[in-house]
Design an enzyme around this catalytic site. Sequence first.
Site, PDB file in Angstrom:
ATOM      1  N   TYR A  97      57.659  43.843 150.351  1.00  0.00           N
ATOM      2  CA  TYR A  97      56.748  43.990 149.199  1.00  0.00           C
ATOM      3  C   TYR A  97      56.420  45.464 148.935  1.00  0.00           C
ATOM      4  O   TYR A  97      56.151  45.847 147.811  1.00  0.00           O
ATOM      5  CB  TYR A  97      55.464  43.188 149.413  1.00  0.00           C
ATOM      6  CG  TYR A  97      55.645  41.716 149.099  1.00  0.00           C
ATOM      7  CD1 TYR A  97      55.347  41.212 147.844  1.00  0.00           C
ATOM      8  CD2 TYR A  97      56.145  40.848 150.058  1.00  0.00           C
ATOM      9  CE1 TYR A  97      55.539  39.858 147.548  1.00  0.00           C
ATOM     10  CE2 TYR A  97      56.338  39.507 149.776  1.00  0.00           C
ATOM     11  CZ  TYR A  97      56.034  39.023 148.515  1.00  0.00           C
ATOM     12  OH  TYR A  97      56.239  37.700 148.222  1.00  0.00           O
ATOM     13  N   GLU A 139      53.167  32.787 151.825  1.00  0.00           N
ATOM     14  CA  GLU A 139      54.469  32.731 152.518  1.00  0.00           C
ATOM     15  C   GLU A 139      54.262  32.723 154.039  1.00  0.00           C
ATOM     16  O   GLU A 139      54.964  32.005 154.764  1.00  0.00           O
ATOM     17  CB  GLU A 139      55.343  33.905 152.057  1.00  0.00           C
ATOM     18  CG  GLU A 139      55.846  33.677 150.622  1.00  0.00           C
ATOM     19  CD  GLU A 139      56.259  34.935 149.864  1.00  0.00           C
ATOM     20  OE1 GLU A 139      56.595  35.956 150.514  1.00  0.00           O
ATOM     21  OE2 GLU A 139      56.245  34.912 148.621  1.00  0.00           O
TER      22      GLU A 139
HETATM   23  C1  HEM Z   1      54.416  40.634 143.794  1.00  0.00           C
HETATM   24  C2  HEM Z   1      55.725  40.689 144.084  1.00  0.00           C
HETATM   25  C3  HEM Z   1      56.744  39.685 143.616  1.00  0.00           C
HETATM   26  C4  HEM Z   1      56.715  38.862 142.528  1.00  0.00           C
HETATM   27  C5  HEM Z   1      55.639  38.750 141.466  1.00  0.00           C
HETATM   28  C6  HEM Z   1      57.940  38.094 142.534  1.00  0.00           C
HETATM   29  C7  HEM Z   1      58.270  37.143 141.587  1.00  0.00           C
HETATM   30  C8  HEM Z   1      59.390  36.341 141.644  1.00  0.00           C
HETATM   31  C9  HEM Z   1      59.709  35.302 140.692  1.00  0.00           C
HETATM   32  C10 HEM Z   1      58.870  34.942 139.467  1.00  0.00           C
HETATM   33  C11 HEM Z   1      60.857  34.715 141.091  1.00  0.00           C
HETATM   34  C12 HEM Z   1      61.588  33.561 140.402  1.00  0.00           C
HETATM   35  C13 HEM Z   1      61.103  32.262 141.019  1.00  0.00           C
HETATM   36  C14 HEM Z   1      61.784  31.055 140.413  1.00  0.00           C
HETATM   37  O1  HEM Z   1      62.838  30.678 140.897  1.00  0.00           O
HETATM   38  O2  HEM Z   1      61.266  30.491 139.448  1.00  0.00           O
HETATM   39  C15 HEM Z   1      61.281  35.385 142.298  1.00  0.00           C
HETATM   40  C16 HEM Z   1      62.440  35.099 142.990  1.00  0.00           C
HETATM   41  C17 HEM Z   1      62.983  35.948 143.942  1.00  0.00           C
HETATM   42  N1  HEM Z   1      62.345  37.013 144.531  1.00  0.00           N
HETATM   43 FE1  HEM Z   1      60.501  37.677 144.147  1.00  0.00          FE
HETATM   44  N2  HEM Z   1      58.687  38.462 143.629  1.00  0.00           N
HETATM   45  C18 HEM Z   1      57.992  39.432 144.301  1.00  0.00           C
HETATM   46  C19 HEM Z   1      58.398  40.058 145.463  1.00  0.00           C
HETATM   47  C20 HEM Z   1      59.651  39.940 146.003  1.00  0.00           C
HETATM   48  C21 HEM Z   1      60.137  40.689 147.141  1.00  0.00           C
HETATM   49  C22 HEM Z   1      59.307  41.677 147.948  1.00  0.00           C
HETATM   50  C23 HEM Z   1      61.434  40.336 147.328  1.00  0.00           C
HETATM   51  C24 HEM Z   1      62.409  40.865 148.375  1.00  0.00           C
HETATM   52  C25 HEM Z   1      62.847  42.096 148.361  1.00  0.00           C
HETATM   53  C26 HEM Z   1      61.760  39.323 146.342  1.00  0.00           C
HETATM   54  C27 HEM Z   1      62.981  38.675 146.230  1.00  0.00           C
HETATM   55  C28 HEM Z   1      63.228  37.595 145.397  1.00  0.00           C
HETATM   56  C29 HEM Z   1      64.491  36.885 145.362  1.00  0.00           C
HETATM   57  C30 HEM Z   1      65.742  37.237 146.173  1.00  0.00           C
HETATM   58  C31 HEM Z   1      64.326  35.843 144.443  1.00  0.00           C
HETATM   59  C32 HEM Z   1      65.372  34.755 144.078  1.00  0.00           C
HETATM   60  C33 HEM Z   1      65.861  34.876 142.693  1.00  0.00           C
HETATM   61  C34 HEM Z   1      67.143  35.615 142.532  1.00  0.00           C
HETATM   62  O3  HEM Z   1      67.744  36.081 143.499  1.00  0.00           O
HETATM   63  O4  HEM Z   1      67.579  35.694 141.364  1.00  0.00           O
HETATM   64  N3  HEM Z   1      60.654  39.113 145.567  1.00  0.00           N
HETATM   65  N4  HEM Z   1      60.372  36.357 142.617  1.00  0.00           N
END
Ligand code: HEM
Length: 409
Positions: A97, A139
């Site tokens: 994060y 988480e």
């Molecule tokens: C406040 C911080 C964050 C927010 C608001 C956020 C928001 C989101 C959202 C809205 C999704 C799509 C969920 C769905 O499937 O509907 C998502 C998926 C994902 N997030 Fe985050 N995220 C955050 C932090 C992180 C961090 C720190 C990581 C890792 C480095 C991360 C990695 C991912 C990955 C790998 C996906 C799967 C979607 C893809 O690969 O296309 N996220 N996140």
Amino acid sequence: MLSPQSAEVVKATAGVVAENAVTITSRFYPRMFAAHPELLDVFNRADQALGEQPQALAASVVAYAVHLIDPDAPSFDPVLERIAHKHVSLGITAPQYTIVGHHLMQAIGEVLGDAVTPEVAMAWDEVYWLFALQLVAKEAALYTEKGVDPEHPWRQMTITERRDEVQDEIVTFVLTPVDGEPVPAHRAGQYVSVNAHLADGSTQPRQYTVSSGPRPDTLQITVRRVRATADAPAGVVSTHLLDSCPVGTVLEVSVPCGDVVLDDGDAPLVLVSAGVGITPMAAILDDLAERRPARPVILAHADRSAATHALYETTTATASALDQATTHLWYEEVAQDADDRGAHAGLMDLSDLDVPTDAHVFMCGPLPFMRDARRTLIGKGVSPANIRYEVFGPDLWAQNPENAEATAA
Ligand code: HEM
Ligand SMILES: Cc1cc2nc3c(=O)[nH]c(=O)nc-3n(C[C@H](O)[C@H](O)[C@H](O)COP(=O)(O)OP(=O)(O)OC[C@H]3O[C@@H](n4cnc5c(N)ncnc54)[C@H](O)[C@@H]3O)c2cc1C
């Protein structure tokens, strides 16, 4: 809660951030990947190419900010739940994060330029960290509940059986843990991430719904091949699984996750699916047959034809083990003499279906299909709060205020 100073700044700048949100996140990802190339193996490359993940992240941050400054905004819990479950299935860790936050703030500065005064930067940093801390807490609770160390999210499972559901198109894989330990029980509707090791040496995770009820020793997923079209390449992971993973292959699989799950109530159920969206419905039917065969169920499924209808035999057999289950099918192509399934010809049309107004609805399929079904069901008196849905990609629907109530449990 946002500090009063930051709340004022966020109120004044939410519009301009929202207008530029997709540009900001489109700048953010390349920056972050340049500094942390290891994250290329964590994010879905197709979502990046199609711009869907930038849209999902941007929309969720803006929606979160609006929810912080608007006391009448709908609960944000469903969105937090969905993201946290997805993150846990991917083994996202708290230190990541800081990386995301750093590059997101840099990208905001880059896109909005002089408009980003120190006060504006501080206010949006506060929004980001409030969001991040809520996600990290959720988480952490999920990792503890599931007994998973986020540094080692993958469990090795061997493909012990492969069943062609639709020849060369849809395959069910039965997976057995290499360590011989029991499979963690999933709730019907949940998915696992499979971390595929591809021929070019990279890895890519994808989610696949567990397509049966809980089994102590095995876990089953059903995967549809995503074929190349004139302007889009073949799906990376589905092609890999179907073409390069025979029985005996060891896969890396996450613990089951997902917030769209069968409840333990007695309300009648309506299961609405299209194509491979039948996978959560197969799990729900199987679970009901095992534990609650008296619960009334209507299964409504749409497919291209009988030949492409995956899990037909399984779901028909399970439905017949239930006391009160009815099935309604729609095929775009109905073979004149060959189809004895009583399918309607054409696209799904629920308008003639008798649906109890207290029904709980689960939907899975393309977004336009689900929007139509949802509209019809609400027209029949079903409460929007009782309509849940699963999206086989980043959920761009949940952030749309018009649909926000649809995510409520
Ligand atoms: C406040 C911080 C964050 C927010 C608001 C956020 C928001 C989101 C959202 C809205 C999704 C799509 C969920 C769905 O499937 O509907 C998502 C998926 C994902 N997030 Fe985050 N995220 C955050 C932090 C992180 C961090 C720190 C990581 C890792 C480095 C991360 C990695 C991912 C990955 C790998 C996906 C799967 C979607 C893809 O690969 O296309 N996220 N996140
Ligand atoms: C919660 C959840 C549950 C799921 N359950 C199931 C399930 O039970 N069964 C199932 O089969 N699937 C399921 N999915 C979908 C699955 O996770 C994958 O998205 C699917 O298998 C496609 O992955 P892929 O790697 O084969 O395709 P990807 O490589 O991810 O490609 C996806 C699409 O993007 C297009 N694309 C990629 N790169 C480009 C580019 N540069 N330009 C233009 N287009 C591009 C591809 O052509 C393709 O159409 C689920 C998804 C989620 C989120």
